[in-house]
Scaffold this motif. Structure first.
Motif, PDB file in Angstrom:
ATOM      1  N   PRO A 114       0.800  -1.227   0.000  1.00 16.89           N
ATOM      2  CA  PRO A 114       0.000   0.000   0.000  1.00 16.89           C
ATOM      3  C   PRO A 114       0.826   1.267   0.000  1.00 16.89           C
ATOM      4  O   PRO A 114       0.345   2.313  -0.410  1.00 16.89           O
ATOM      5  N   TRP A 115       2.078   1.186   0.467  1.00 13.76           N
ATOM      6  CA  TRP A 115       2.908   2.396   0.521  1.00 13.76           C
ATOM      7  C   TRP A 115       4.224   2.200  -0.207  1.00 13.76           C
ATOM      8  O   TRP A 115       5.226   2.824   0.128  1.00 13.76           O
ATOM      9  N   GLY A 116       4.218   1.349  -1.234  1.00 13.60           N
ATOM     10  CA  GLY A 116       5.388   1.245  -2.083  1.00 13.60           C
ATOM     11  C   GLY A 116       5.543   2.506  -2.920  1.00 13.60           C
ATOM     12  O   GLY A 116       4.623   3.317  -3.027  1.00 13.60           O
ATOM     13  N   PRO A 117       6.697   2.699  -3.543  1.00 13.26           N
ATOM     14  CA  PRO A 117       6.934   3.928  -4.306  1.00 13.26           C
ATOM     15  C   PRO A 117       5.885   4.202  -5.377  1.00 13.26           C
ATOM     16  O   PRO A 117       5.442   5.342  -5.548  1.00 13.26           O
ATOM     17  N   THR A 118       5.473   3.164  -6.100  1.00 16.19           N
ATOM     18  CA  THR A 118       4.507   3.379  -7.177  1.00 16.19           C
ATOM     19  C   THR A 118       3.147   3.769  -6.634  1.00 16.19           C
ATOM     20  O   THR A 118       2.490   4.680  -7.162  1.00 16.19           O
ATOM     21  N   SER A 119       2.691   3.118  -5.569  1.00  8.95           N
ATOM     22  CA  SER A 119       1.382   3.449  -5.015  1.00  8.95           C
ATOM     23  C   SER A 119       1.404   4.825  -4.360  1.00  8.95           C
ATOM     24  O   SER A 119       0.400   5.557  -4.392  1.00  8.95           O
ATOM     25  N   VAL A 120       2.535   5.219  -3.784  1.00  6.57           N
ATOM     26  CA  VAL A 120       2.637   6.565  -3.216  1.00  6.57           C
ATOM     27  C   VAL A 120       2.557   7.609  -4.324  1.00  6.57           C
ATOM     28  O   VAL A 120       1.861   8.625  -4.191  1.00  6.57           O
ATOM     29  N   ASP A 121       3.252   7.349  -5.444  1.00  7.25           N
ATOM     30  CA  ASP A 121       3.166   8.272  -6.578  1.00  7.25           C
ATOM     31  C   ASP A 121       1.732   8.360  -7.099  1.00  7.25           C
ATOM     32  O   ASP A 121       1.269   9.438  -7.484  1.00  7.25           O
ATOM     33  N   ALA A 122       1.043   7.218  -7.119  1.00  5.21           N
ATOM     34  CA  ALA A 122      -0.343   7.225  -7.590  1.00  5.21           C
ATOM     35  C   ALA A 122      -1.238   8.041  -6.667  1.00  5.21           C
ATOM     36  O   ALA A 122      -2.093   8.800  -7.121  1.00  5.21           O
ATOM     37  N   ARG A 123      -1.043   7.909  -5.368  1.00  5.63           N
ATOM     38  CA  ARG A 123      -1.850   8.677  -4.418  1.00  5.63           C
ATOM     39  C   ARG A 123      -1.515  10.172  -4.512  1.00  5.63           C
ATOM     40  O   ARG A 123      -2.400  11.015  -4.423  1.00  5.63           O
ATOM     41  N   PHE A 124      -0.238  10.473  -4.683  1.00 12.56           N
ATOM     42  CA  PHE A 124       0.176  11.859  -4.880  1.00 12.56           C
ATOM     43  C   PHE A 124      -0.529  12.443  -6.102  1.00 12.56           C
ATOM     44  O   PHE A 124      -1.066  13.564  -6.055  1.00 12.56           O
ATOM     45  N   GLY A 125      -0.525  11.684  -7.194  1.00 13.73           N
ATOM     46  CA  GLY A 125      -1.222  12.143  -8.399  1.00 13.73           C
ATOM     47  C   GLY A 125      -2.711  12.280  -8.172  1.00 13.73           C
ATOM     48  O   GLY A 125      -3.358  13.192  -8.698  1.00 13.73           O
ATOM     49  N   LEU A 126      -3.275  11.383  -7.380  1.00  9.08           N
ATOM     50  CA  LEU A 126      -4.709  11.421  -7.103  1.00  9.08           C
ATOM     51  C   LEU A 126      -5.097  12.705  -6.376  1.00  9.08           C
ATOM     52  O   LEU A 126      -6.140  13.309  -6.658  1.00  9.08           O
ATOM     53  N   VAL A 127      -4.269  13.130  -5.425  1.00  5.75           N
ATOM     54  CA  VAL A 127      -4.544  14.384  -4.718  1.00  5.75           C
ATOM     55  C   VAL A 127      -4.555  15.547  -5.702  1.00  5.75           C
ATOM     56  O   VAL A 127      -5.445  16.408  -5.665  1.00  5.75           O
ATOM     57  N   TYR A 128      -3.588  15.558  -6.603  1.00  5.51           N
ATOM     58  CA  TYR A 128      -3.506  16.620  -7.615  1.00  5.51           C
ATOM     59  C   TYR A 128      -4.679  16.549  -8.597  1.00  5.51           C
ATOM     60  O   TYR A 128      -5.327  17.558  -8.888  1.00  5.51           O
ATOM     61  N   PHE A 129      -4.931  15.360  -9.164  1.00  5.32           N
ATOM     62  CA  PHE A 129      -5.986  15.213 -10.168  1.00  5.32           C
ATOM     63  C   PHE A 129      -7.336  15.667  -9.624  1.00  5.32           C
ATOM     64  O   PHE A 129      -8.105  16.357 -10.305  1.00  5.32           O
ATOM     65  N   ARG A 130      -7.645  15.265  -8.405  1.00  2.00           N
ATOM     66  CA  ARG A 130      -8.934  15.649  -7.821  1.00  2.00           C
ATOM     67  C   ARG A 130      -8.989  17.150  -7.523  1.00  2.00           C
ATOM     68  O   ARG A 130     -10.064  17.755  -7.590  1.00  2.00           O
ATOM     69  N   TYR A 131      -7.859  17.731  -7.192  1.00  2.53           N
ATOM     70  CA  TYR A 131      -7.812  19.187  -7.023  1.00  2.53           C
ATOM     71  C   TYR A 131      -8.142  19.869  -8.339  1.00  2.53           C
ATOM     72  O   TYR A 131      -8.950  20.810  -8.399  1.00  2.53           O
ATOM     73  N   TYR A 132      -7.539  19.410  -9.438  1.00  4.38           N
ATOM     74  CA  TYR A 132      -7.796  20.010 -10.751  1.00  4.38           C
ATOM     75  C   TYR A 132      -9.264  19.918 -11.144  1.00  4.38           C
ATOM     76  O   TYR A 132      -9.847  20.883 -11.632  1.00  4.38           O
ATOM     77  N   THR A 133      -9.848  18.742 -10.933  1.00  2.90           N
ATOM     78  CA  THR A 133     -11.223  18.519 -11.410  1.00  2.90           C
ATOM     79  C   THR A 133     -12.286  19.060 -10.465  1.00  2.90           C
ATOM     80  O   THR A 133     -13.466  18.974 -10.766  1.00  2.90           O
ATOM     81  N   GLY A 134     -11.883  19.589  -9.322  1.00  5.98           N
ATOM     82  CA  GLY A 134     -12.846  20.198  -8.404  1.00  5.98           C
ATOM     83  C   GLY A 134     -13.402  19.251  -7.362  1.00  5.98           C
ATOM     84  O   GLY A 134     -14.282  19.645  -6.589  1.00  5.98           O
ATOM     85  N   ASP A 135     -12.892  18.020  -7.319  1.00  2.64           N
ATOM     86  CA  ASP A 135     -13.320  17.084  -6.269  1.00  2.64           C
ATOM     87  C   ASP A 135     -12.428  17.304  -5.059  1.00  2.64           C
ATOM     88  O   ASP A 135     -11.549  16.505  -4.756  1.00  2.64           O
ATOM     89  N   TRP A 136     -12.677  18.409  -4.378  1.00  2.00           N
ATOM     90  CA  TRP A 136     -11.775  18.782  -3.293  1.00  2.00           C
ATOM     91  C   TRP A 136     -11.929  17.894  -2.065  1.00  2.00           C
ATOM     92  O   TRP A 136     -10.953  17.616  -1.372  1.00  2.00           O
ATOM     93  N   ALA A 137     -13.138  17.432  -1.809  1.00  3.78           N
ATOM     94  CA  ALA A 137     -13.324  16.502  -0.692  1.00  3.78           C
ATOM     95  C   ALA A 137     -12.547  15.214  -0.965  1.00  3.78           C
ATOM     96  O   ALA A 137     -11.892  14.660  -0.072  1.00  3.78           O
ATOM     97  N   GLY A 138     -12.601  14.749  -2.216  1.00  2.00           N
ATOM     98  CA  GLY A 138     -11.846  13.557  -2.582  1.00  2.00           C
ATOM     99  C   GLY A 138     -10.355  13.776  -2.522  1.00  2.00           C
ATOM    100  O   GLY A 138      -9.595  12.883  -2.146  1.00  2.00           O
ATOM    101  N   SER A 139      -9.902  14.975  -2.893  1.00  2.29           N
ATOM    102  CA  SER A 139      -8.480  15.293  -2.823  1.00  2.29           C
ATOM    103  C   SER A 139      -7.987  15.251  -1.385  1.00  2.29           C
ATOM    104  O   SER A 139      -6.944  14.657  -1.092  1.00  2.29           O
ATOM    105  N   LEU A 140      -8.740  15.884  -0.491  1.00  3.73           N
ATOM    106  CA  LEU A 140      -8.335  15.880   0.918  1.00  3.73           C
ATOM    107  C   LEU A 140      -8.399  14.475   1.503  1.00  3.73           C
ATOM    108  O   LEU A 140      -7.559  14.102   2.329  1.00  3.73           O
ATOM    109  N   ALA A 141      -9.389  13.691   1.074  1.00  4.67           N
ATOM    110  CA  ALA A 141      -9.492  12.311   1.572  1.00  4.67           C
ATOM    111  C   ALA A 141      -8.288  11.490   1.123  1.00  4.67           C
ATOM    112  O   ALA A 141      -7.744  10.686   1.888  1.00  4.67           O
ATOM    113  N   ALA A 142      -7.862  11.680  -0.129  1.00  6.50           N
ATOM    114  CA  ALA A 142      -6.703  10.934  -0.633  1.00  6.50           C
ATOM    115  C   ALA A 142      -5.428  11.313   0.108  1.00  6.50           C
ATOM    116  O   ALA A 142      -4.506  10.504   0.245  1.00  6.50           O
ATOM    117  N   SER A 143      -5.364  12.556   0.582  1.00  9.93           N
ATOM    118  CA  SER A 143      -4.155  13.008   1.286  1.00  9.93           C
ATOM    119  C   SER A 143      -4.165  12.642   2.764  1.00  9.93           C
ATOM    120  O   SER A 143      -3.130  12.764   3.436  1.00  9.93           O
TER     121      SER A 143
END
Length: 971
Positions: free
Chosen positions: A627-656
């Motif tokens: 769950p916290w390997g380098p690739t999954s961490v990068d994916a979660r990092f991207g998820l926080v950003y992607f959801r910020y861009y698309t306006g899903d701010w609750a989802g962005s904060l949840a991912a972080s």
């Protein structure tokens, strides 16, 4: 004879026991929790925990207990969990049997699958997940209490498992209680990082067990001695003990037997032993050399005593409360007593006893320990290597590393070490590098890999020299800090295997060579040449049956397809490679394929698909134990950003919102959430996270993004100069990265130019040409710094600048902000920014606000009204409070009605005091400086400024000054 502390009623601990019972009752109601019970050795932690366990069992709670072992002894991994799970009932063992991997902790379960020692991190995390799953299943039947004693002695794997377990507690009916000695926690104690991680979890509570006060000490000693000692003697013991219950027991026992009080702690601890017969003392000394619990058969072999003499000696030691009998063996009543006895042994006696245990122990780790202590170095080396393999089978990379390091230390001290150990020094160094990497010790992993290269070069084996260079290159492969040394290593490795027939080593080096862009991002890469490397790697891998290398080559080919404009092909190849990797158990390659595909989707503007795939990566990584390997961490990092861009701010904060993870992981996924908090106006929450981030990380990427969030927060709070300082600091951090993301640089420039445009606008209104010129110069410097982070290779420029939606959108916003900075702001610039922000609602609302501002200033009120209404609706839906308020203020000034918002005529009549405060604010003074100038308090100055902002419809202090200038209120 005085009684032991466990034989009297609990004294002086009612408050702490009440807190523990309360915590347990909360768990029973459906809220998990953890209690860290800390205190000095002998202060009564074990007794208090015993009381809690008895209470828990009386109310139907499943109670499992285990104790950690001093790591200087056998170093057995997961010992407290092995002991705890060994207490399962037959029905509970059947439940555990549904998870075969638990057979490593619960002997007697079905055999586990074959272990891949090259993927020990994944295997360990699967074991961890199974432990959590079993406890969760047990908690579904009844509340569970897991009690772990002496956490300060926990091995690295136990510490990792405790963190994994505690961080995943939420609504399960599970209570974890751990005891630990505070005086043992020196600055570099390995438990300190764990305690730091646990301290950030809301489910963790700490109870510090203090020594008795004098009254409780007297009460306790009186109970121990059945009130037979004189009062002055009791008080003397109480004072001498300094409130430590164990010392109370020892002193009371010495007085009870009529002996004098020992002058030092060692004498105090040994006084009970000295009263035993010579035979009993001999047995006690032998037990002190063994592990925490010594079996009767082992003791019989080591002591070489007749059965009746041994049994009589043991009976005497037990009756005098020096030893405690358990099923099959004996242990000391208190760990401190064992330490004191062991420390009192003569050197020759200690060596002889360790040699005796080395002849009877069955555990490789115990054999390594006793052989080392009795100076049997060849046997210690062989046992250390064997124990390291056993640790790998237990998914315990920390113990594996410790044992391999021990073997490496013995290597030069043993004749013919390769023959003795059955391995080579290079092999041990490679294993050590892999183990260090598995536990996050990157620097140590690199050093071991370097040593392996040096040793391999002393052999006449080019394949070995090549594969060790491959390992060192991959150890250096840290995306944000990638080293130029990698290119040299890969070239050397390739020279060694270039002319050799296909092998695993040759295939792996070809596959790595095909990814040259990682360390040569700015060079003019030859895509055809790199593609040929990947294809040759695939062919070599197929020849030697290296399936994982073959699939890894396919993942790289997907990258080249994207780079040459074949996006759909890249996506399809990536997905096919992921499916193939999953089918052969190449989980690392599978996750890399998914992550690359997600990046391709995002770059192509298909953010919704990229988000779904990133979510899948996080779930999939957890399923396979990473769950916290380098690739999954990068994916979660991207998820926080992607959801910020698309306006899903609750989802962005949840991912972080991650917890119970390494600090570097927490910091990386938390930093981009600051952009959301700044846009929401959650300034206090943002400030708190910034403080935590500054305290826990100095990673350049993390700090760069942190500065961006701080900059926007400063802007909405009316501090544009602070915002510019943060952006310049952000660029300083980006410059430290080997491969800074172009989108980060463009975003930072956008925020910085926004701030400078605000500064320049105020300067123009005040006629301050010098300030305006300075703002223009700083703005151009920021744009130049941004340009320096553009990929210089034409493929990367085309890929990112022509297609990446974030760069395209931020690029248009940056152009519009530059015109605002230069004083050449037009509606067309902001209209273009709106058109490019269709996938970024926050950017769209911001651009519409700026567009409407220009339209109102140039007479386009009707069109401005459309932009204001739309911007207000988007900002309200997002929860972008500062932007929403700024748009509403513009609407009030422009007499534009907003749906659902009551129209209030603006009151621009400022009181003399309010006007004076605004005038001073226009000069750049802080509220404190304004208060000093006007002989009022800082708070009063803030109140006057807030009233002026409300009357003029301003969202912040910068805007109230701007509006006051427009209305002619300021000269």
């Amino acid at each position: 004879m005085p009684r032991t502390g466990s034989g009297v009623e609990l004294v002086g601990r009612r408050a702490e026991l009440t807190r523990l019972k309360a915590a347990l009752s909360v768990v029973s109601a459906g809220r998990a929790g953890t209690v860290l019970l800390s205190g000095d050795a002998g202060v009564g932690k074990s007794r208090l925990l015993t009381e809690l366990v008895q209470h828990a069992r009386s109310v139907g709670t499943i109670s499992l207990t285990g104790r950690c072992l001093d790591v200087d002894a056998a170093g057995l991994p997961y010992l407290p969990f092995v002991e705890a799970l060994g207490q399962l009932t037959s029905a509970q063992r059947a439940l555990a049997g549904q998870r075969p991997v638990l057979a490593r902790l619960v002997p007697g379960l079905a055999a586990v699958e074959r272990l891949d020692e090259n993927d020990s991190a994944m295997a360990q995390l699967r074991l961890f997940d199974s432990v959590v799953g079993l406890l969760t299943d047990l908690a579904a039947e009844a509340p569970v209490l897991l009690a772990i004693e002496d956490l300060h002695w926990a091995d690295a794997s136990t510490r990792d498992l405790v963190l994994f377990l505690v961080s995943r507690l939420d609504s399960q009916r599970i209570q974890v209680v751990c005891t630990l000695r505070t005086e043992d926690l020196h600055r570099r104690h390995p438990l300190r990082p764990l305690l730091g991680e646990l301290s950030r979890l809301s489910t963790v509570e700490t109870i510090e067990l203090a020594p008795f006060d004098l009254a409780h000490s007297v009460e306790f000693i009186s109970a121990l001695t059945d009130n037979v000692l004189p009062a002055d003697t009791v008080h003397k013991i109480a004072n001498r003990s300094e409130g430590n219950p164990f010392f109370c027991e020892e002193l009371a026992a010495a007085y009870g037997d009529g002996d004098g009080v020992p002058s030092g702690l060692a004498e105090l601890l040994l006084s009970r032993v000295e009263r035993l017969s010579p035979a009993a003392r001999r047995v006690v000394r032998a037990i002190s050399v063994g592990s925490r619990k010594v079996t009767h058969s082992s003791l019989h072999a080591v002591c070489e005593m007749a059965d009746d003499a041994l049994e009589e000696a043991l009976r005497e030691a037990v009756q005098h409360n020096v030893l405690v009998a358990f099923k099959g063996g004996y242990t000391f009543r208190h760990a401190l007593l064992r330490e004191a006895v062991y420390g009192d042994l003569l050197p020759g006696e200690r060596v002889r006893l360790h040699a005796g245990y080395a002849n009877v122990v069955t555990s490789p780790a115990s054999l390594a320990y006793h052989s080392l202590r009795c100076h049997d170095l060849p046997r210690a080396l062989a046992a250390s290597v064997t124990a390291a393999h056993h640790a790998a089978k237990m998914y315990a990379p920390g113990e594996k590393l410790r044992l391999v390091e021990q073997a490496l230390e013995l290597w030069t001290a043993v004749p013919d070490p390769a023959e003795v150990s059955g391995t080579t020094e290079v092999s041990l160094l490679r294993i050590a590098s892999t183990a260090a990497s598995a536990i996050g010790e990157v620097d140590r992993s690199i050093e071991f890999a370097r040593s392996a290269v040096a040793k391999a070069d002393e052999t006449d084996d080019p394949e070995l020299s090549a594969i060790t260079r491959h390992q060192l290159a991959t150890a250096l492969f840290v995306p944000e800090k990638v080293s130029a040394e990698i290119e040299k290593l890969v070239n050397q490795a390739w020279d060694l295997v270039r002319d050799r027939p296909p092998t695993m080593a040759r295939a792996k080096i070809l596959a790595l060579r095909a990814r040259e862009w990682v360390w040569a991002w700015d060079d003019d890469l030859d895509i055809d040449e790199l593609r040929a490397y990947a294809q040759e790697a695939i062919e070599n891998a197929r020849t030697v049956g290296a399936d994982s290398v073959e699939v890894d080559g396919l993942v790289t080919l997907a990258v080249f397809a994207e780079w040459t404009g074949h996006t759909e092909e890249a996506i399809q190849v990536g997905r096919t490679a992921a499916e193939r990797a999953m089918s052969i158990g190449a989980f690392g390659v599978e996750l890399r394929a998914h992550k690359n595909t997600a990046i391709t989707l995002a770059t192509a503007g298909r953010l919704d698909e990229a988000i779904k795939l990133s979510e899948f990566i996080c779930v999939r990584a957890a399923e396979i134990g990473l769950p916290w390997g380098p690739t999954s961490v990068d994916a979660r990092f991207g998820l926080v950003y992607f959801r910020y861009y698309t306006g899903d701010w609750a989802g962005s904060l949840a991912a972080s919102a991650v917890s119970g993870v390494p600090t570097s992981v927490w910091a990386k996924v938390t930093a981009p959430s600051l952009l959301v908090l700044a846009a929401q106006g959650e300034h206090a929450r943002l400030d708190h996270l910034v403080t935590e981030l500054e305290r826990h990380t100095d990673d350049p990427l993390t700090t760069a993004i942190t500065h961006m969030g701080q900059a926007e927060s400063a802007l909405w709070r009316g501090h544009p100069h602070q915002a510019v300082d943060h952006i310049e600091a952000s660029f300083d951090d980006l410059a430290k990265l080997a491969r800074p993301a172009a989108v980060d640089a463009v975003l930072a420039a956008c925020i910085g130019i926004w701030a400078l445009a605000d500064i320049a606008t105020q300067a123009r209104r005040k006629g301050d040409t010098a300030a305006c010129a300075q703002a223009l110069a700083r703005g151009q410097a920021l744009v130049d710094r941004m340009a320096s982070h553009r990929p210089r290779h034409w493929i990367a420029r085309k890929l990112y600048e022509d297609n990446h939606p974030g760069i395209v959108m931020f690029g248009h916003q940056l152009a519009a902000e530059m015109h605002r900075l230069q004083g050449t702001d037009t509606a067309d610039h902001w209209q273009q920014s709106v058109r490019s922000a269709t996938d970024f609602p926050y950017g769209e609302a911001y651009a519409r606000w700026r567009w409407a501002t220009v339209l109102l200033a140039t007479g386009g009120r009707e069109e401005a009204a459309q932009q204001v209404v739309t911007a207000h609706e988007i900002a309200s839906r997002l929860g972008a409070t500062p932007l929403r308020d700024a748009v509403a203020a513009l609407a009030r000034r422009g007499r534009i009605p907003l749906p659902g918002v009551a129209e209030e005529p603006p009151d621009t009549e400022l009181t003399p005091r309010e006007l004076a405060v605004v005038e001073l604010a226009a000069t750049g003074m802080t509220n404190r400086e304004i208060g000093t100038q006007l002989y009022i308090s800082q708070k009063t100055a803030s109140v006057h400024l807030s009233r002026a902002m409300a009357k003029l419809g301003a969202a912040n202090r910068a805007e109230v000054v701007s509006i006051a200038h427009d209305l002619g209120l300021l000269s």
